[in-house]
Design an enzyme around this catalytic site. Structure first.
Site, PDB file in Angstrom:
ATOM      1  N   THR A   1     -61.779  30.060  17.121  1.00  0.00           N
ATOM      2  CA  THR A   1     -62.542  30.108  15.873  1.00  0.00           C
ATOM      3  C   THR A   1     -63.945  29.526  15.991  1.00  0.00           C
ATOM      4  OG1 THR A   1     -61.539  28.025  15.201  1.00  0.00           O
ATOM      5  CG2 THR A   1     -60.513  30.051  14.410  1.00  0.00           C
TER       6      THR A   1
ATOM      7  N   THR B   1     -56.966  29.674  19.592  1.00  0.00           N
ATOM      8  CA  THR B   1     -55.771  28.969  19.122  1.00  0.00           C
ATOM      9  C   THR B   1     -54.692  29.900  18.590  1.00  0.00           C
ATOM     10  OG1 THR B   1     -57.509  27.587  18.201  1.00  0.00           O
ATOM     11  CG2 THR B   1     -55.304  26.718  18.172  1.00  0.00           C
TER      12      THR B   1
END
Lengths: 617, 399
Positions: free
Chosen positions: B145, B69
């Site tokens: 993540t 991201t």
């Protein structure tokens, strides 16, 4: 003024909070809080991002001129979605239903597949940096022949506490945005259309009431001017005045340009550091400033100080633009000497800047060279516009008290929208649309009340628009006399409120209990004010009625009245039947309103007659 | 034609049978495709060339991008946010990075981190090693993540590095003004040019934009699905922090310092390993399904237990040559299989206590150990040895 001749065109956007149980994209309740009750806080920086078309929105860029850090207050009634720490929940279906109802009321076409978008807003009022918004319906009709272009369902922004501090309680409350076409041509028409839309919205019974729950943005332009959006008009009564003042502003800006052209006015970047001139100044603002810069606007003298709207001058516009760089404002020589700046200092600056009589000097005090230059650069930009072919810039402005306005930012372009990928599209199929029912318009309801219940027309309208309308309808359903309910809601409560009684503390159940007590003869309608005073002060209905109205039997009543008349025999003798009025008051006080006035007056009349007859005989 | 009017818009995509059209106002609406008529193509927007001014006198960093991201863009096919940018786009998006270092960017992969594999860990290790050999002052790895902690552990075991190797990502997509990508990236660059000398994850320490925490690659976990401060050091304090926006780095005493280790790479991994979380009532079949695996990490309950009924299957696995290591699903605290009978039976069955290693770190470690050591006994001892700060000898840290 002949608004037709100047080519006034206006449209409005109405933003109305919906009274749903939960917020639009999370399951928090739609509760407004006192900011002093906040349970935590955090802070963030927002930065400009590229939208799907690869452009950075010009309104967003303007906000980014200042590096800003935003603080947010959280509450035990807000969650991670408001904190921008969790993806949004699916769109609140209750809110969508209200939108569909409103869409039907305006005869609109629903969007088959509703897509939620992200609308870039980086003034800090949205923790994410965008506002979620979805186009729900298109193409509605207004009674004036105008068009409702769109209905959007949006999330409400966070409330600014002060400066760069925001409160998250309001963020995410569903908001319906209704946009009309530019179909209005006089200030009064704009106001009428706004009133009409407001009435339609309230007819659903599903919108929030009170200050700040509805806001109007007005788009205004005149021939030769530009489209200007004035945001945040909260008082309906001010809309026409806002339009009038904007027309005045645009006309004056056009006239100023003519004057500037005649004077061959011009704008160049000739900004200079003049800090040294003010080393021993008496002006507190300049004394505090690290740097003071000046700019010469050739041919602008007298025009910077020219009034364009009540309380606003061209110089105010310069100042608004400069403030975007984080300075407090500007000074210009049309308003000097003042603010502790002496005529001598003005002369020194004028000489330093090689200004002749027709030239205006703009000065800015700032904490650094960069800020001062940024601010003057903004002034140059705005001053150039004043002499350009479009002397009225396209802007978003905010309404000031009274109806004038101040510059906020340029009008946003289409680049500020891109899809909210975390929310799935919602389908509105024929089944759902056809099942959407339309409530009775409040205007129609008022007419019906007047006819069916023989209530005064004006009263009926006030009742239909009142927040207590659901209570009134409930009372009717429970068999309460319409006039009793209407009188209590509109007259009794208004008077009590005027007297400082906290009427809002009286629950609907208390109203109903009171009316039932009147209808059953347990208390008299004259006792309602005292009853309400007691309830508003925190006592329960039962307690208050017990204290207030020890039941008076007809026998007791008769003896009370007999005694009162006997005690005032002289008075009765003098006045005869005319004593009835004054004595009514005495009796009612004695029985503390617990008996219907009609019964009292009947017995009292008999007693007076009897007493009178007795004396005569 | 829609709503009785002809409207112009840009056709974006097809979605669930509807034509998604962007109107002039910027709004997308989904309409019946039959109500649309084609009027022409959009003029192409020329792609912008990233122009990143580099300052040669600053330290040199390499950014290896794997996706995630920190670099995302909207995908019109699915309407979802996907990782698509390479490292060069990150520099364009976050110009402040130019004040910290000058950069080389190595686009290694553009995957969502749930699609990460041990094979890509190995490619990543080789790419990092090459950059270290080039003499860079630090390496930054951009990573989704979800599995960042696994990758950080894998690189910790595979690489010996004299310079910081910093993993970074973001929890809010980079397209939004509130994204944590910029601050995380700037703080990662600060950490990568600091005195640190080990593999670390650098991400938000709090929900505010004030500090990033530096976590050891073998003692860190994603502890929240969505918050910015999801990453937490488990069992030890963070290695340090980076203040924002000042960029000031402070390192704790236990952080390995720059230059303490010599550059080296051991990139062999035994992929045939598993991680199994025990739960009450678990069937022995599930355990037996791991037959033939070279290594198995069990996340047991409490001090490191599975039900008694599973012990014969555990013994079976060990006898067939599977290295079985016990960790605790408590996350905090260490395994001790000597307290209760079940534990003692597990030890007797040949289970190795995994100390206070995090279960997923133990999985990555067992892959690495078995990739580099064939002897079961020595492999067992390695599993209990502290190689890269994954095991502590003393439990000093509370909850």
């Amino acid at each position: 003024m002949d608004y037709n001749a100047i080519g006034l065109t206006a449209g409005i956007e109405i933003h109305q909070q919906l009274n749903t149980r939960e917020k639009l994209f999370c399951h928090c309740l739609t509760l407004l809080r006192n900011s002093a009750e906040h349970s935590g806080e955090f802070f963030r920086y927002l930065r400009v991002t590229e939208s799907e078309m690869g452009e950075i929105d010009r309104a967003a860029q303007e906000e980014m001129k200042r590096e800003r850090k935003f603080r947010y207050y959280t509450y035990d009634t807000t969650c991670l979605v408001e904190n921008d720490e969790e993806p949004p929940a699916p769109m609140n279906d209750e809110a969508l239903s209200v939108c569909l109802t409103i869409a039907r009321m305006f005869g609109m076409t629903p969007v088959r597949q509703v897509h939620t978008m992200r609308k870039l807003v980086i003034d800090g009022s949205n923790t994410s940096g965008f506002q979620r918004t979805a186009l729900v319906a298109l193409n509605g009709a207004l009674p004036n022949g105008g068009e409702i272009e769109t209905i959007c369902l949006e999330e409400e922004a966070a409330q600014r506490v002060k400066d760069d501090i925001f409160s998250l309680d309001r963020l995410g409350i569903p908001l319906i945005e209704i946009t009309t076409s530019p179909c209005m041509h006089t200030p009064e028409e704009v106001q009428q259309v706004a009133e009409y839309i407001g009435m339609v919205l309230r007819s659903t019974g599903k919108v929030k009431r009170g200050i700040g729950t509805i806001r109007q943005d007005v788009n205004i332009s005149i021939r030769g001017g530009s489209r200007v959006e004035i945001k945040g008009v909260q008082e309906l009564d001010l809309i026409a005045e806002v339009v009038r003042r904007e027309v005045q502003r645009q006309e004056t800006l056009l006239a100023i340009r003519e004057k500037l052209l005649l004077r061959k006015a011009s704008v160049h970047d000739n900004a200079q550091d003049v800090t040294d001139i003010f080393t021993s100044t008496k002006s507190t603002v300049l004394k505090k400033a690290k740097r003071i810069y000046a700019l010469r606007l050739d041919g602008f003298t007298g025009l910077a100080g020219y009034e364009i709207q009540p309380g606003r001058r061209l110089g105010s516009e310069f100042s608004d633009y400069a403030k975007k760089c984080g300075v407090g404002g500007i000074f210009h020589t049309d308003e000097l000497p003042a603010y502790g700046i002496t005529a001598e200092e003005v002369l020194k600056v004028r000489t330093h800047m090689s200004a002749c009589d027709q030239d205006c000097i703009v000065m800015v005090a700032a904490a650094s060279d960069t800020l001062a230059r940024c601010a003057l650069h903004q002034v140059i930009g705005r001053a150039q516009l004043a002499v350009s072919e479009r002397p009225v810039p396209e802007e978003t402005r905010k309404m000031l008290e009274g109806g004038s306005s101040a510059y906020m930012r340029p009008l946003p372009g289409a680049a500020r929208m891109y899809p909210e990928t975390d929310v799935l599209p919602v389908i509105i199929d024929d089944e759902r649309w056809n099942a959407t029912t339309v409530p009775e318009l409040l205007s129609v309801k008022a007419q019906r009340f007047a006819q069916e219940y023989a209530i005064d027309r004006n009263y009926a309208t006030r009742l239909a628009l009142s927040e207590k309308l659901p209570l009134f309808e409930r009372a009717l359903a429970e068999g309460i006399k319409p006039k009793l309910a209407a009188f209590t809601i509109l007259s009794t409560c208004t008077e009590l409120r005027r007297d400082g009684v906290a009427v809002e503390k009286i629950s609907d159940e208390d109203y109903l209990a009171t009316w039932h007590a009147v209808e059953s003869g347990r208390t008299a309608k004259e006792a309602i004010p005292d009853l309400f005073k007691g309830i508003a002060s925190g006592d329960s209905f039962e307690n208050v009625i017990r204290k207030l109205a020890p039941t008076v039997s007809s026998h007791e009543l008769k003896s009370i009245i007999h005694k009162i008349v006997a005690d005032r025999s002289e008075f009765v003798e003098q006045k005869g039947r005319a004593a009835l009025g004054p004595l009514m008051g005495v009796v009612m006080t004695e029985v503390r309103g617990s008996v219907d006035g009609k019964i009292v007056s009947e017995i009292l009349r008999k007693e007076i007659d009897a007493a009178f007859a007795g004396k005569r005989s | 034609m829609y709503g009785g009017k002809t409207r112009k818009g840009i056709y974006i995509t097809e979605r669930d049978g509807m034509a998604v059209v962007k109107l002039d106002s910027g709004y997308n609406i989904g309409v019946d495709p039959v109500s649309c008529a084609f009027s022409g193509h959009l003029p192409e927007i020329p792609a912008k060339k990233p122009d990143v001014p580099q300052k040669k006198d600053l330290p040199g960093l390499s950014i290896v991008s794997t996706g995630g991201t920190i670099a995302s863009r909207i995908d019109y096919r699915t309407g979802s946010v996907t990782s698509q940018f390479d490292a060069a786009d990150i520099l364009t998006a976050i110009p402040e990075l130019a004040n910290v270092a000058n950069y080389r960017t190595i686009p290694l992969a553009t995957i969502l981190s749930e699609n990460m594999t041990p094979l890509i860990w190995q490619e990543l290790a080789r790419a990092i090693c090459e950059e270290i050999k080039r003499g860079v002052d630090g390496v930054i790895i951009t990573h989704g993540t979800d599995t960042m902690a696994y990758s950080a552990a894998a690189i910790s075991f595979m690489i010996d590095s004299p310079v910081p190797i910093v993993f970074v990502g973001s929890q809010r997509s980079a397209d939004r003004p509130s994204s944590d990508n910029a601050m995380n990236a700037v703080c990662a660059a600060r950490a990568a040019t600091s005195d640190l000398g080990e593999v670390a994850i650098v991400m938000h320490a709090t929900t505010s934009d004030d500090t990033c925490a530096i976590h050891r690659g073998t003692r860190v976990r994603k502890m929240h699905s969505s918050r910015r401060d999801a990453f937490r050091s488990i069992g030890i304090d963070p290695l340090g922090s980076v203040a924002y926006p000042s960029g000031e780095v402070s390192l704790e005493e236990h952080a390995v310092r720059r230059g303490c280790r010599k550059a080296g790479i051991h990139d062999k991994l035994e992929e045939h390993c598993g991680l199994l979380q025990f739960y009450p009532g678990m069937s022995p079949d599930l355990l037996e399904a791991y037959e033939g695996c070279k290594g198995l990490v069990i996340a047991g309950t409490g001090l490191g237990h599975v039900s008694t009924t599973l012990i014969p299957s555990v013994r079976g696995l060990v006898e067939d040559g599977t290295l079985v290591v016990m960790t605790t699903q408590c996350m905090q605290g260490r395994v001790c299989d000597r307290v209760y009978d079940t534990g003692r039976d597990l030890l007797a069955a040949g289970v190795i206590e995994g100390g206070d290693m995090l279960p997923e770190v133990a999985l990555v470690k067992i892959m690495w150990v078995l990739g580099n050591e064939r002897d079961p006994e020595r492999a067992g001892s390695l599993m209990q040895a502290d190689l890269k700060g994954e095991c502590t000898r003393r439990s000093t840290h509370g909850l």
